[in-house]
Write an enzyme that holds these catalytic residues in place. Structure first.
Site, PDB file in Angstrom:
ATOM      1  N   ASP A 183       3.949 -48.157  48.078  1.00 55.80           N
ATOM      2  CA  ASP A 183       4.739 -48.819  49.324  1.00 55.80           C
ATOM      3  C   ASP A 183       3.622 -50.051  49.922  1.00 55.80           C
ATOM      4  O   ASP A 183       3.071 -50.526  48.998  1.00 55.80           O
ATOM      5  CB  ASP A 183       5.113 -47.706  50.299  1.00 55.80           C
ATOM      6  CG  ASP A 183       5.757 -48.392  51.557  1.00 55.80           C
ATOM      7  OD1 ASP A 183       7.040 -48.502  51.245  1.00 55.80           O
ATOM      8  OD2 ASP A 183       5.416 -48.688  52.484  1.00 55.80           O
ATOM      9  N   TYR A 310       5.020 -54.963  59.368  1.00 57.43           N
ATOM     10  CA  TYR A 310       5.767 -55.566  58.598  1.00 57.43           C
ATOM     11  C   TYR A 310       6.347 -57.145  58.916  1.00 57.43           C
ATOM     12  O   TYR A 310       6.139 -57.847  58.334  1.00 57.43           O
ATOM     13  CB  TYR A 310       7.405 -55.206  58.825  1.00 57.43           C
ATOM     14  CG  TYR A 310       7.745 -53.944  57.918  1.00 57.43           C
ATOM     15  CD1 TYR A 310       8.663 -53.942  56.941  1.00 57.43           C
ATOM     16  CD2 TYR A 310       6.890 -52.586  58.052  1.00 57.43           C
ATOM     17  CE1 TYR A 310       8.637 -52.814  55.876  1.00 57.43           C
ATOM     18  CE2 TYR A 310       7.224 -51.558  57.267  1.00 57.43           C
ATOM     19  CZ  TYR A 310       8.011 -51.712  56.199  1.00 57.43           C
ATOM     20  OH  TYR A 310       8.344 -50.598  55.485  1.00 57.43           O
ATOM     21  N   HIS A 363       9.596 -42.153  46.157  1.00 58.33           N
ATOM     22  CA  HIS A 363       8.671 -43.152  46.831  1.00 58.33           C
ATOM     23  C   HIS A 363       7.730 -42.478  47.302  1.00 58.33           C
ATOM     24  O   HIS A 363       6.326 -43.133  47.469  1.00 58.33           O
ATOM     25  CB  HIS A 363       9.324 -43.902  47.778  1.00 58.33           C
ATOM     26  CG  HIS A 363       9.014 -45.216  48.453  1.00 58.33           C
ATOM     27  ND1 HIS A 363       8.787 -46.116  47.739  1.00 58.33           N
ATOM     28  CD2 HIS A 363       8.431 -45.346  49.818  1.00 58.33           C
ATOM     29  CE1 HIS A 363       8.339 -47.144  48.439  1.00 58.33           C
ATOM     30  NE2 HIS A 363       7.927 -46.714  49.585  1.00 58.33           N
TER      31      HIS A 363
END
Length: 386
Positions: A183, A310, A363
């Site tokens: 990630d 982000y 993930h």
């Protein structure tokens, strides 16, 4: 050796009991939304499951015991660039020479991602593996995640974090090391290899991220174009969280910082959607495991700062994504992960010398399938030990 300004200081995670008393009171006072019948998880978190999880969190989950287990590992706080960075540092128990390994997590997780693999990597002989495959392991929390300090100014993007991680490894006394991540941690590991190739011997990644390509589309192979189309479709259905966190994270942070039920809804929906669980999140994680992660976010108050990362990454110059990693790179593309690029793309973006596709794991593979993940790292890094 580190200088005095960056000397790691021992740290013991501990939560004031009044914080947990307040948490339980908030959980019991949750104001629940209505829910349309028959939609389950298709519109977001299933409220019926969340009620069950919240009841367990309020009345049965023992954070004190979970935190005590976490505290058995050697934790440190390291001052780096004006921030106090939390890291776990476990040295090998093998008599064979160990390779320093830096593991970086992503979102929505923390050092939690690697809790199960640390003993497998630092003491392989005790787990049926070759003692020659031992690692010294460093697992930091990203800035503004977990026990790492929240930046007071602009959030750090993954390239800036990679610069801090190079300093972190120096602080622990390692000049050369290998790096791995998934990630957001995959991006950090990529920038470590790009910006510090003299320090990073090899880099392992679980994914190559969502595709970013500024070249001529005619250069792409059919497999690459099909993958990019699939990624676009995935983003249209599953990417609302990323759009929010990249543009207006502070709006969501108000509710998620105030409501533990809201925080659990935001995180558990991703644990379910991104893990290899066939729609049943508890096939991948127990309630205690889920709540260990969610409670870390609650007691540290870091959901807002984690999301702001982000927004920092969203403004990274596009040319940063055009850089090819020349450090030897390996990819383990787990069968249940959300973005699974073709080999042609991996060769385009990196000096790819190893690709594997384990059938199980998603993930959060280091937590979902720790033995498989540890074996992938052992196999890939084995030629780079000398």
């Amino acid at each position: 050796m580190p200088d005095g300004d960056s000397q790691p200081q021992p740290f013991v995670p501990h939560t004031d009991p009044t914080v947990i008393d307040d948490l339980r009171a908030r959980l019991r006072a949750t104001r629940w939304p209505d829910e349309s019948d028959g939609f389950g998880w298709s519109l977001g978190t299933d409220v019926g499951y969340l009620r069950e999880l919240v009841d367990y969190w309020a009345d049965e989950f023992d954070w004190s015991a979970a935190e005590s287990d976490i505290a058995k590992l050697p934790h440190f706080l390291v001052p780096l660039g004006g921030l106090s960075i939390h890291a776990i540092h476990v040295t090998s128990r093998s008599t064979e020479p160990a390779v320093p390994l830096l593991l970086t997590h992503g979102w929505p997780d923390s050092f939690w991602r690697y809790l199960k693999v640390i003993p497998l990597l630092t003491d392989p002989a005790a787990h049926g593996a070759d003692p020659a495959d031992a690692f010294d392991v460093v697992v930091p929390d990203l800035p503004g995640f977990g026990y790492s300090q929240i930046p007071s100014g602009a959030p750090l993007d993954t390239r800036a974090v990679a610069g801090r991680w190079a300093e972190l490894m120096s602080a622990f006394g390692y000049d050369r090391f290998v790096a791995a991540g998934g990630d957001m941690g995959s991006h950090v590991s990529r920038f470590l290899a790009l910006d510090h190739p003299d320090r990073v011997t090899a880099v392992h990644r679980m994914d190559a991220g969502l595709p970013r390509f500024a070249g001529d589309p005619a250069e792409l192979t059919p497999a690459e174009r099909a993958w990019m189309a699939d990624a676009q479709r995935w983003g249209a259905v599953e990417g609302a969280y990323a759009a929010m966190q990249s543009t207006k994270p502070q709006t969501a942070a108000v509710g998620l910082t105030d409501s533990p039920a809201g925080l659990a809804a935001w995180i558990v929906e991703k644990l379910r959607a991104w893990s290899d669980c066939d729609g049943d999140v508890e096939r991948a994680f127990t309630k205690d495991e889920i709540l260990t992660l969610v409670t870390q976010y609650w007691v540290t108050g870091t959901i807002g700062s984690s999301m702001r990362t982000y927004s920092a990454n969203a403004v990274l110059p596009v040319e940063q994504y055009a850089r090819r990693v020349e450090v030897p790179s390996g990819f383990s593309i787990f069968g249940g992960d959300v973005v699974r690029p073709p080999r042609e793309w991996l060769d385009r973006v990196a000096n790819t010398v190893y690709v594997a596709e384990p059938e199980r794991g998603g993930h959060f593979a280091p937590f979902e399938q720790p033995e498989l993940y540890a074996d992938e790292l052992r196999k890939f890094f084995r030629p780079f030990r000398s």
